[in-house]
Scaffold this motif. Sequence first.
Motif, PDB file in Angstrom:
ATOM      1  N   SER A  55      12.277  50.857  58.803  1.00 14.65           N
ATOM      2  CA  SER A  55      13.122  49.996  59.643  1.00 14.65           C
ATOM      3  C   SER A  55      12.436  49.714  60.974  1.00 14.65           C
ATOM      4  O   SER A  55      12.531  48.608  61.513  1.00 14.65           O
ATOM      5  N   ASP A  56      11.734  50.723  61.501  1.00 19.16           N
ATOM      6  CA  ASP A  56      10.950  50.514  62.724  1.00 19.16           C
ATOM      7  C   ASP A  56       9.830  49.496  62.491  1.00 19.16           C
ATOM      8  O   ASP A  56       9.530  48.668  63.361  1.00 19.16           O
ATOM      9  N   VAL A  57       9.209  49.554  61.311  1.00 14.92           N
ATOM     10  CA  VAL A  57       8.138  48.610  60.983  1.00 14.92           C
ATOM     11  C   VAL A  57       8.690  47.187  60.960  1.00 14.92           C
ATOM     12  O   VAL A  57       8.054  46.249  61.453  1.00 14.92           O
ATOM     13  N   TYR A  58       9.890  47.019  60.398  1.00 11.42           N
ATOM     14  CA  TYR A  58      10.524  45.693  60.367  1.00 11.42           C
ATOM     15  C   TYR A  58      10.747  45.179  61.795  1.00 11.42           C
ATOM     16  O   TYR A  58      10.426  44.032  62.116  1.00 11.42           O
ATOM     17  N   ALA A  59      11.304  46.051  62.654  1.00  9.91           N
ATOM     18  CA  ALA A  59      11.543  45.645  64.048  1.00  9.91           C
ATOM     19  C   ALA A  59      10.236  45.294  64.749  1.00  9.91           C
ATOM     20  O   ALA A  59      10.184  44.367  65.560  1.00  9.91           O
ATOM     21  N   PHE A  60       9.162  46.009  64.419  1.00  6.97           N
ATOM     22  CA  PHE A  60       7.856  45.699  65.004  1.00  6.97           C
ATOM     23  C   PHE A  60       7.393  44.308  64.581  1.00  6.97           C
ATOM     24  O   PHE A  60       6.840  43.555  65.388  1.00  6.97           O
ATOM     25  N   GLY A  61       7.615  43.944  63.315  1.00  5.59           N
ATOM     26  CA  GLY A  61       7.247  42.605  62.848  1.00  5.59           C
ATOM     27  C   GLY A  61       7.987  41.516  63.605  1.00  5.59           C
ATOM     28  O   GLY A  61       7.402  40.498  63.985  1.00  5.59           O
ATOM     29  N   VAL A  62       9.292  41.734  63.844  1.00 10.97           N
ATOM     30  CA  VAL A  62      10.088  40.773  64.614  1.00 10.97           C
ATOM     31  C   VAL A  62       9.566  40.684  66.048  1.00 10.97           C
ATOM     32  O   VAL A  62       9.439  39.594  66.624  1.00 10.97           O
ATOM     33  N   LEU A  63       9.241  41.845  66.628  1.00 13.19           N
ATOM     34  CA  LEU A  63       8.711  41.888  67.999  1.00 13.19           C
ATOM     35  C   LEU A  63       7.384  41.138  68.097  1.00 13.19           C
ATOM     36  O   LEU A  63       7.133  40.410  69.064  1.00 13.19           O
ATOM     37  N   LEU A  64       6.522  41.281  67.084  1.00 12.32           N
ATOM     38  CA  LEU A  64       5.224  40.607  67.101  1.00 12.32           C
ATOM     39  C   LEU A  64       5.402  39.094  67.031  1.00 12.32           C
ATOM     40  O   LEU A  64       4.702  38.338  67.728  1.00 12.32           O
ATOM     41  N   LEU A  65       6.334  38.618  66.225  1.00 11.07           N
ATOM     42  CA  LEU A  65       6.612  37.173  66.179  1.00 11.07           C
ATOM     43  C   LEU A  65       7.166  36.687  67.518  1.00 11.07           C
ATOM     44  O   LEU A  65       6.868  35.570  67.959  1.00 11.07           O
ATOM     45  N   GLU A  66       7.976  37.508  68.172  1.00  8.78           N
ATOM     46  CA  GLU A  66       8.502  37.158  69.488  1.00  8.78           C
ATOM     47  C   GLU A  66       7.366  37.022  70.494  1.00  8.78           C
ATOM     48  O   GLU A  66       7.365  36.109  71.333  1.00  8.78           O
ATOM     49  N   LEU A  67       6.389  37.912  70.410  1.00  5.09           N
ATOM     50  CA  LEU A  67       5.217  37.842  71.278  1.00  5.09           C
ATOM     51  C   LEU A  67       4.422  36.554  71.043  1.00  5.09           C
ATOM     52  O   LEU A  67       4.032  35.871  71.985  1.00  5.09           O
ATOM     53  N   LEU A  68       4.189  36.241  69.778  1.00  4.88           N
ATOM     54  CA  LEU A  68       3.318  35.120  69.437  1.00  4.88           C
ATOM     55  C   LEU A  68       3.943  33.763  69.742  1.00  4.88           C
ATOM     56  O   LEU A  68       3.250  32.808  70.074  1.00  4.88           O
ATOM     57  N   THR A  69       5.268  33.670  69.629  1.00  2.00           N
ATOM     58  CA  THR A  69       5.931  32.366  69.770  1.00  2.00           C
ATOM     59  C   THR A  69       6.686  32.200  71.074  1.00  2.00           C
ATOM     60  O   THR A  69       6.983  31.072  71.471  1.00  2.00           O
ATOM     61  N   GLY A  70       7.034  33.314  71.740  1.00  2.00           N
ATOM     62  CA  GLY A  70       7.870  33.213  72.932  1.00  2.00           C
ATOM     63  C   GLY A  70       9.312  32.876  72.603  1.00  2.00           C
ATOM     64  O   GLY A  70      10.098  32.559  73.505  1.00  2.00           O
ATOM     65  N   LYS A  71       9.689  32.965  71.343  1.00  2.00           N
ATOM     66  CA  LYS A  71      11.046  32.632  70.912  1.00  2.00           C
ATOM     67  C   LYS A  71      11.876  33.908  70.735  1.00  2.00           C
ATOM     68  O   LYS A  71      11.390  34.921  70.240  1.00  2.00           O
ATOM     69  N   HIS A  72      13.158  33.826  71.116  1.00  2.00           N
ATOM     70  CA  HIS A  72      14.077  34.942  70.916  1.00  2.00           C
ATOM     71  C   HIS A  72      14.214  35.237  69.422  1.00  2.00           C
ATOM     72  O   HIS A  72      14.177  34.311  68.588  1.00  2.00           O
TER      73      HIS A  72
END
Length: 634
Positions: free
Chosen positions: A541-558
């Motif tokens: 579950s932490d890995v999933y949240a990390f994937g979401v966080l990485l997309l947030e970093l790359l796109t600047g989108k919530h």
Amino acid sequence: MHRPPKTATTLLALLLYMLRLVSCAPPALPSDAVALLSFKQEADEDNKLLYALNERYDYCEWQGVKCAQGRVVRFVVQSMGLRGPFPPDTLTRLDQLRVMSLRNNSLFGPIPDLSPLSNLKTLFLDHNNFSGSFPPSLLLLHRILTLSLSHNNLSGSLPVRLTLLDRLIALRLDSNNFSGALPPLNQTALKLLNVSNNNLSGPIPVTPTLSKLNAASFSGNPSLCGEIVHRECDSRSRFFGPATSSSTAPLSQSEQSQGILVVPASTKTKRHQKTGLVVVGFVVAVVLVSVFGVAVASLVKRRQTAVGKAVVVERGEVEGGVEEGEKEVKVRRMEEAHRSGKLVFCCGEVQQYTLEMLMRASAELLGRGSVGTTYKAVLDSRLIVTVKRLDGRKSEGSDGAVFERHMEAVGRLRHPNLVPLRAYFQAKGERLVIYDYQPNGSLFNLVHGSRSARAKPLHWTSCLKIAEDVAHGLAYIHQVSSLIHGNLKSSNVLLGTDFEACITDYCLALFADSSFSEDPDSAAYKAPEARNSSRRATSKSDVYAFGVLLLELLTGKHPSQHPFLAPADLQDWVRAMRDDDGSEDNRLEMLTEVASICSATSPEQRPAMLLVLKMIQGIKDSVSMEDTSFTRLS
């Protein structure tokens, strides 16, 4: 005699004619020459630059121009009497430019987008008449060493993301009209900073770099305060003490982190205080042994003092959208806490303060989440800590021994990318967790910026560094313990003193309030298997949240704005959100691929966090090799 066919002769003649035309055609103008002439056409209204192109490489001999292998690497035209605007899409074509100086001229208008100058190391635009806000494109110049914008007419707030210019040696922004708070600059290489004669306000951030500077660097900003300028800042309300300031406005997720210091917005509406001094009387019916009587009397006196300082903000104060004058202040008695509770320091930590010192500390509300309420507390010794007060309803229902064992396990976790847990406290209905205070804000605020401006996504090198830091912290938790973070999100990633990414609020999801209504962005971090019950959360579950966080970093989108796409379509979406010119495609594809794998719907398809870390380090190594090759060519 054999003659070639007439058709063949005609074709041969035509070919020879075309070759003569090509050989006689004038050579195409070099792109660097076009860039310089385009700049002169608009920025040199008085024709001070006597540029003329008679030969192909004449421009390398022009005044102020220096070339290397036929490309312009230096353009210095300071004090040349230039007058006019700085036209966009002119000098920015000089993609090998290392030094640009336009200082001491009469250039006016806004500073154009300079982000294509990716190799620029020195930029002097001072002593002109440039106007507008701080050019956000400068934040993308990751090789910049010296930057001077002083003595112009620039205005607006300084961007917090100035911290991304981590190679800066000298920064001059004096004599403009910048306003707002000073960013927490802590570039270890920064030797010269001048922000004097602006309109900056608030406390000067406490960072090792800024602490080395003298007061002259900040002079001419009457609203700045702090030790460096020898001006005391306004005091805050007492931690768990009488609320002397106006109540704090409801906080958004961007403020539910340690990155925002919430200053009360107005003192016009005075809050009606309930200062409950509950006098606990003890009736001594029988004459006791004198020594025992003295001890009891002393204990009662201490309890009465503590009760008067036990005012805390009601739970609904942060959650609701109630007006300041309608909010309530609730008096809580800490008698039981003082009787049965104690402050426990973790992992052999030296006790630097007591519970009484913590109760007397000035406090500032930082945010409210599902786990509890977070405060910044300034102790009498000037030590600053972060105190998280866990949700009372959840705490009362859990076993005290379980809490103690859990916090001891969490307190043993020590890693450069984890905010250290220093101490904890528990008593009846009261649980506190104390961390080191991180002065440089949260990743949420770094990525999304202010509410009024649309922040551009971070440069890919910043995304890579932050992703590696967070992956280090998560992998460490998973490797050395059976614990999980359980609540990873950008507001729970703070920036340390050297702007390293540090995870906070780790392993506290066990004590989260299930009735707390999370915002859509926080909910989007939760893995599909953990959305109905937090007890089912695992390391995957932490890995999933990390994937979401990485997309947030790359796109600047919530996170709530992330579409559910196939991996190939996800690549296109990330590129579209970044408005890239294609120069970063390879790196972006690799990082996006990592995010896609981590956020797979099935937990079995997600890699372990240690493998994710190795993938990111592999990308970093490939980038380092490219940089080494670039340096050799330069």
